[in-house]
Motif scaffolding. Structure first.
Motif, mmCIF file in Angstrom:
data_model
loop_
_atom_site.group_PDB
_atom_site.id
_atom_site.type_symbol
_atom_site.label_atom_id
_atom_site.label_comp_id
_atom_site.label_asym_id
_atom_site.label_seq_id
_atom_site.Cartn_x
_atom_site.Cartn_y
_atom_site.Cartn_z
ATOM 1 N N LEU A 178 2.219 2.558 11.992
ATOM 2 C CA LEU A 178 2.946 1.010 12.547
ATOM 3 C C LEU A 178 2.233 0.606 13.471
ATOM 4 O O LEU A 178 2.709 -0.748 13.477
ATOM 5 C CB LEU A 178 4.483 1.847 12.816
ATOM 6 C CG LEU A 178 5.473 2.197 11.724
ATOM 7 C CD1 LEU A 178 6.902 2.833 12.235
ATOM 8 C CD2 LEU A 178 5.495 1.007 10.703
ATOM 9 N N ARG A 179 1.490 1.028 14.441
ATOM 10 C CA ARG A 179 0.665 0.189 15.115
ATOM 11 C C ARG A 179 -0.202 -0.843 14.419
ATOM 12 O O ARG A 179 -0.668 -1.746 15.172
ATOM 13 C CB ARG A 179 -0.127 1.216 16.103
ATOM 14 C CG ARG A 179 0.916 2.030 17.164
ATOM 15 C CD ARG A 179 -0.287 2.902 17.967
ATOM 16 N NE ARG A 179 0.599 3.627 18.981
ATOM 17 C CZ ARG A 179 0.588 5.117 18.613
ATOM 18 N NH1 ARG A 179 -0.368 5.389 17.565
ATOM 19 N NH2 ARG A 179 1.344 6.001 19.038
ATOM 20 N N LEU A 180 -0.612 -0.403 13.360
ATOM 21 C CA LEU A 180 -1.303 -1.390 12.363
ATOM 22 C C LEU A 180 -0.676 -2.643 12.159
ATOM 23 O O LEU A 180 -1.269 -3.745 11.818
ATOM 24 C CB LEU A 180 -1.823 -0.625 11.100
ATOM 25 C CG LEU A 180 -2.886 0.492 11.378
ATOM 26 C CD1 LEU A 180 -3.247 1.124 10.159
ATOM 27 C CD2 LEU A 180 -3.911 0.460 12.589
ATOM 28 N N GLN A 188 3.598 -5.814 4.949
ATOM 29 C CA GLN A 188 4.874 -5.976 5.304
ATOM 30 C C GLN A 188 5.877 -4.603 4.950
ATOM 31 O O GLN A 188 6.860 -4.456 5.606
ATOM 32 C CB GLN A 188 5.518 -6.841 4.337
ATOM 33 C CG GLN A 188 5.107 -8.233 4.614
ATOM 34 C CD GLN A 188 5.259 -8.932 6.040
ATOM 35 O OE1 GLN A 188 6.395 -8.714 6.364
ATOM 36 N NE2 GLN A 188 4.208 -9.252 6.472
ATOM 37 N N SER A 189 5.217 -3.829 4.010
ATOM 38 C CA SER A 189 5.744 -2.503 3.845
ATOM 39 C C SER A 189 4.601 -1.432 3.056
ATOM 40 O O SER A 189 3.759 -1.973 2.615
ATOM 41 C CB SER A 189 6.825 -2.669 2.614
ATOM 42 O OG SER A 189 6.386 -3.342 1.257
ATOM 43 N N ALA A 190 4.809 -0.206 3.488
ATOM 44 C CA ALA A 190 4.025 0.742 3.012
ATOM 45 C C ALA A 190 4.902 2.014 2.343
ATOM 46 O O ALA A 190 5.755 2.287 2.941
ATOM 47 C CB ALA A 190 3.128 1.285 4.076
ATOM 48 N N ALA A 191 4.764 2.632 1.484
ATOM 49 C CA ALA A 191 5.195 3.874 0.763
ATOM 50 C C ALA A 191 4.632 4.955 1.254
ATOM 51 O O ALA A 191 3.099 5.098 1.458
ATOM 52 C CB ALA A 191 4.918 3.626 -0.835
ATOM 53 N N VAL A 192 5.430 5.875 1.877
ATOM 54 C CA VAL A 192 5.176 6.890 2.446
ATOM 55 C C VAL A 192 6.007 8.424 2.004
ATOM 56 O O VAL A 192 6.742 8.067 1.034
ATOM 57 C CB VAL A 192 5.038 7.169 3.975
ATOM 58 C CG1 VAL A 192 4.196 5.895 4.741
ATOM 59 C CG2 VAL A 192 6.511 6.847 4.447
ATOM 60 N N ALA A 232 6.279 -3.623 9.931
ATOM 61 C CA ALA A 232 6.469 -3.361 8.556
ATOM 62 C C ALA A 232 7.379 -2.116 8.171
ATOM 63 O O ALA A 232 7.902 -1.378 9.346
ATOM 64 C CB ALA A 232 4.964 -2.433 7.924
ATOM 65 N N LYS A 233 8.064 -2.269 7.028
ATOM 66 C CA LYS A 233 8.963 -1.283 6.737
ATOM 67 C C LYS A 233 8.345 0.073 5.872
ATOM 68 O O LYS A 233 7.321 -0.248 5.210
ATOM 69 C CB LYS A 233 9.964 -1.799 5.816
ATOM 70 C CG LYS A 233 10.946 -2.946 6.313
ATOM 71 C CD LYS A 233 11.815 -3.394 5.259
ATOM 72 C CE LYS A 233 12.836 -4.296 6.034
ATOM 73 N NZ LYS A 233 13.832 -5.084 4.867
ATOM 74 N N LEU A 234 8.630 1.336 6.338
ATOM 75 C CA LEU A 234 8.257 2.318 5.583
ATOM 76 C C LEU A 234 9.351 2.736 4.650
ATOM 77 O O LEU A 234 10.247 2.899 4.904
ATOM 78 C CB LEU A 234 7.998 3.529 6.660
ATOM 79 C CG LEU A 234 6.814 3.244 7.748
ATOM 80 C CD1 LEU A 234 6.575 4.459 8.468
ATOM 81 C CD2 LEU A 234 5.645 2.572 7.129
ATOM 82 N N ILE A 235 8.641 2.951 3.278
ATOM 83 C CA ILE A 235 9.551 3.225 2.309
ATOM 84 C C ILE A 235 9.225 4.423 1.424
ATOM 85 O O ILE A 235 8.139 4.646 1.390
ATOM 86 C CB ILE A 235 9.653 2.107 1.075
ATOM 87 C CG1 ILE A 235 10.224 0.679 1.905
ATOM 88 C CG2 ILE A 235 10.588 2.574 -0.021
ATOM 89 C CD1 ILE A 235 9.842 -0.251 1.132
ATOM 90 N N LEU A 255 0.728 -1.192 -0.119
ATOM 91 C CA LEU A 255 0.020 -0.025 0.064
ATOM 92 C C LEU A 255 0.827 1.263 -0.018
ATOM 93 O O LEU A 255 1.927 1.218 0.275
ATOM 94 C CB LEU A 255 -1.022 0.080 1.095
ATOM 95 C CG LEU A 255 -0.355 0.205 2.721
ATOM 96 C CD1 LEU A 255 -0.097 1.477 3.009
ATOM 97 C CD2 LEU A 255 -1.228 -0.802 3.516
ATOM 98 N N ALA A 256 0.377 2.391 -0.402
ATOM 99 C CA ALA A 256 0.769 3.756 -0.052
ATOM 100 C C ALA A 256 -0.070 4.383 0.634
ATOM 101 O O ALA A 256 -1.338 4.355 0.433
ATOM 102 C CB ALA A 256 1.363 4.068 -1.491
ATOM 103 N N MET A 257 0.455 5.394 1.511
ATOM 104 C CA MET A 257 -0.335 6.410 2.163
ATOM 105 C C MET A 257 -0.002 7.764 1.703
ATOM 106 O O MET A 257 1.420 8.293 2.299
ATOM 107 C CB MET A 257 -0.263 6.477 3.605
ATOM 108 C CG MET A 257 -1.388 7.323 4.371
ATOM 109 S SD MET A 257 -1.215 7.212 6.301
ATOM 110 C CE MET A 257 0.321 7.902 6.425
ATOM 111 N N ILE A 258 -0.641 8.540 1.156
ATOM 112 C CA ILE A 258 -0.390 9.885 0.317
ATOM 113 C C ILE A 258 -1.046 10.991 1.123
ATOM 114 O O ILE A 258 -2.469 10.998 1.236
ATOM 115 C CB ILE A 258 -0.574 9.947 -0.947
ATOM 116 C CG1 ILE A 258 0.120 8.818 -1.841
ATOM 117 C CG2 ILE A 258 -0.326 11.136 -1.816
ATOM 118 C CD1 ILE A 258 1.564 8.548 -1.559
ATOM 119 N N GLN A 259 -0.278 11.883 1.659
ATOM 120 C CA GLN A 259 -0.831 13.145 2.432
ATOM 121 C C GLN A 259 -0.538 14.290 1.971
ATOM 122 O O GLN A 259 -1.317 15.506 2.160
ATOM 123 C CB GLN A 259 -0.354 13.015 3.725
ATOM 124 C CG GLN A 259 -0.804 11.532 4.608
ATOM 125 C CD GLN A 259 -0.175 12.036 6.188
ATOM 126 O OE1 GLN A 259 -0.800 12.383 7.008
ATOM 127 N NE2 GLN A 259 1.267 11.581 6.307
#
Length: 366
Positions: free
Chosen positions: A118-120, A100-104, A124-127, A19-23
Motif C-alpha cells: 500500500l505504500r506504493l 487503484q486495486s490489487a488482488a491478494v 488502493a483497495k486490496l481485493i 494487478l495481482a500479487m500471489i505469494q
C-alpha cells in the motif's frame, strides 16, 4: 502465457483490477510450476490483465525458477536489497503507479507486506483473489488427476507398510518411522502431513500425536497419512484392530464403514456438498454415535492436503466433474478409541472414482 495465467489475467480484466500479487507456495506452483519454500524472504508473482507477468524472488532461487519452465520476467534480489524498491520501479516502468486495486491472498499476506504494497499506492483497495484461485484449483485436469492417482497408490502402500510393522510392544513412533523410511526408499521425498499412527485409546483423538504408547492386544490402530507425488497430495485413513476387537469397537467400525458407503453414494456431479456430509451423519446418528462425529465429512485435495471445497453439512455448493475430494467419517469414543475410514476420490461424469484402494473390511492383525 499458460492457460492458468491467462485465466487469472482474464479475471483481473473482468474485475477491473490492475494487478495481482500471489505469494502462497501452492498457488505459485499451480500457476507457474515453480515449487518453492520462501521462508521469511519474499517470493511473489505479479500478474496483470494486459501485460506479461513477472516473478520476484531471492537470487539463490533463480536457477530453480528457470528450471521449472518459467519464461517470463524474473527479478532476483540479494539479502541486502530492498525488494519493494525494485517492485516499485518495475510497476512504475509499466505506468501502473499509482494503481487503484490489487488482488491478494488475505490468508497469505502479512500485515507488514500489505503495508509495503500500500505504500506504493496508498489509496488502493486490496481485493481477495482467493475465491477465484480456489475455484480454478478445485477442478483438476487430466495431468493433475494422473498425479493424484500415483500419490494414492503410494498411500495404499504406506498403510500396508504400517500394518506389517505392528508387533506387540512396538511404539507409535516406531511404526511412523518404518512407514516414512519405506516411502523414502520408494523415492517419495515428502509426506502430505505429519504421519499419524495412534494406538488404543489414543485413536479416539481425531488429530492425535504419535508418541511412545506401546501396542497391546485389543488395541484399535488408526493410520492417517499421505504422500506428495509430482506436487499433488494423497490422504488416506484406515483403522485396524490388533489381536482382537471388543464388541463395541466392532460395532463402531461397522457403523463408520456403512456411513462412508452412504456418503460415497452421494458423490456425483451437481450434488450439494452438504448431502455427502448429511448422508454419513445420518448413519452415525441412527447408530447412537452422533455426538462422537465432531468434524466435517471431507475436503478438497490437490496441491494442498486441505483445500476448497469443504464438505460440511451447511455447504450448498455443488460437486463438479474433476474435483478431487476426501470422504472420511469417524467415531471417537473416550476410553475405547476411534475409527476413521478415509478415501480420496475424483468426481467423474458418471459419478466418482475412488483413488485409494486399500481394503476397508475390518482387519484384525495377528
Amino acid at each position: 502465457m499458460n492457460h492458468r495465467l491467462e485465466k487469472l489475467a482474464g479475471w483481473l480484466k473482468h474485475e477491473q483490477m490492475e494487478l495481482a500479487m500471489i505469494q502462497d507456495p501452492a498457488n505459485l506452483f499451480y500457476l507457474t510450476g515453480f515449487e518453492c519454500e520462501p521462508h521469511e524472504r519474499l517470493i511473489a508473482l505479479f500478474a496483470f490483465p494486459g501485460e506479461e507477468p513477472f516473478m520476484i524472488l531471492p537470487k539463490m532461487e533463480m536457477d530453480r525458477l528457470k528450471d521449472s519452465g518459467w519464461t517470463y520476467g524474473i527479478t532476483a534480489y540479494e539479502d541486502t536489497d530492498n525488494p519493494w524498491a525494485t517492485i516499485s520501479s518495475l510497476l512504475d516502468d509499466r505506468k501502473l503507479l499509482p494503481f487503484q486495486s490489487a488482488a491478494v491472498e488475505p490468508d497469505h499476506l502479512s500485515y507488514a507486506r500489505a503495508q509495503s504494497l500500500l505504500r506504493l499506492s496508498p489509496e488502493a483497495k486490496l481485493i481477495s483473489a482467493s475465491p477465484q484461485l480456489e475455484a480454478m484449483r478445485a477442478v483438476k485436469d487430466e495431468t493433475e488427476i494422473r498425479s493424484a492417482k500415483k500419490a494414492a497408490r503410494f498411500a495404499d502402500m504406506a498403510v500396508e507398510t504400517g500394518i506389517e510393522a505392528l508387533k506387540p510392544g512396538c511404539t507409535e513412533l516406531e511404526v511412523v518411522a518404518r512407514i516414512e523410511y519405506e516411502m523414502k526408499r520408494q523415492g517419495i521425498r515428502e509426506m502430505s502431513f505429519s504421519t499419524m499412527v495412534l494406538f488404543g485409546e489414543k485413536s479416539g483423538d481425531p488429530h492425535g500425536i504419535p508418541g511412545t504408547r506401546r501396542l497391546q492386544e485389543g488395541d484399535l490402530v488408526l493410520f492417517d497419512l499421505g504422500v506428495i507425488v509430482e506436487g499433488y497430495a494423497s490422504d488416506i485413513t484406515r483403522t485396524v484392530a490388533f489381536g482382537s476387537i471388543s464388541e463395541e469397537a466392532n460395532r463402531i467400525y461397522e457403523t463408520v464403514r456403512k456411513a462412508q458407503e452412504a456418503a460415497l453414494a452421494q458423490c456425483r456431479p451437481q450434488t450439494p456438498m452438504m448431502e455427502v456430509d448429511r448422508a454419513a451423519r445420518r448413519v452415525i446418528g441412527e447408530a447412537g454415535y452422533g455426538a462422537h462425529f465432531p468434524h466435517r465429512v471431507g475436503h478438497g485435495l490437490g496441491i494442498s492436503t486441505h483445500e476448497y471445497p469443504s464438505l460440511h453439512g451447511n455447504n450448498s455448493d455443488l460437486l463438479s466433474e474433476g474435483m478431487i475430494i476426501t470422504v472420511e467419517p469417524g467415531i471417537y469414543v473416550p476410553g475405547i478409541g476411534g475409527v476413521r475410514i478415509e478415501d480420496d476420490l475424483v468426481i467423474t461424469a458418471e459419478g466418482h472414482q475412488v483413488l485409494t484402494r486399500f481394503p476397508k473390511e475390518l482387519q484384525i492383525v495377528e
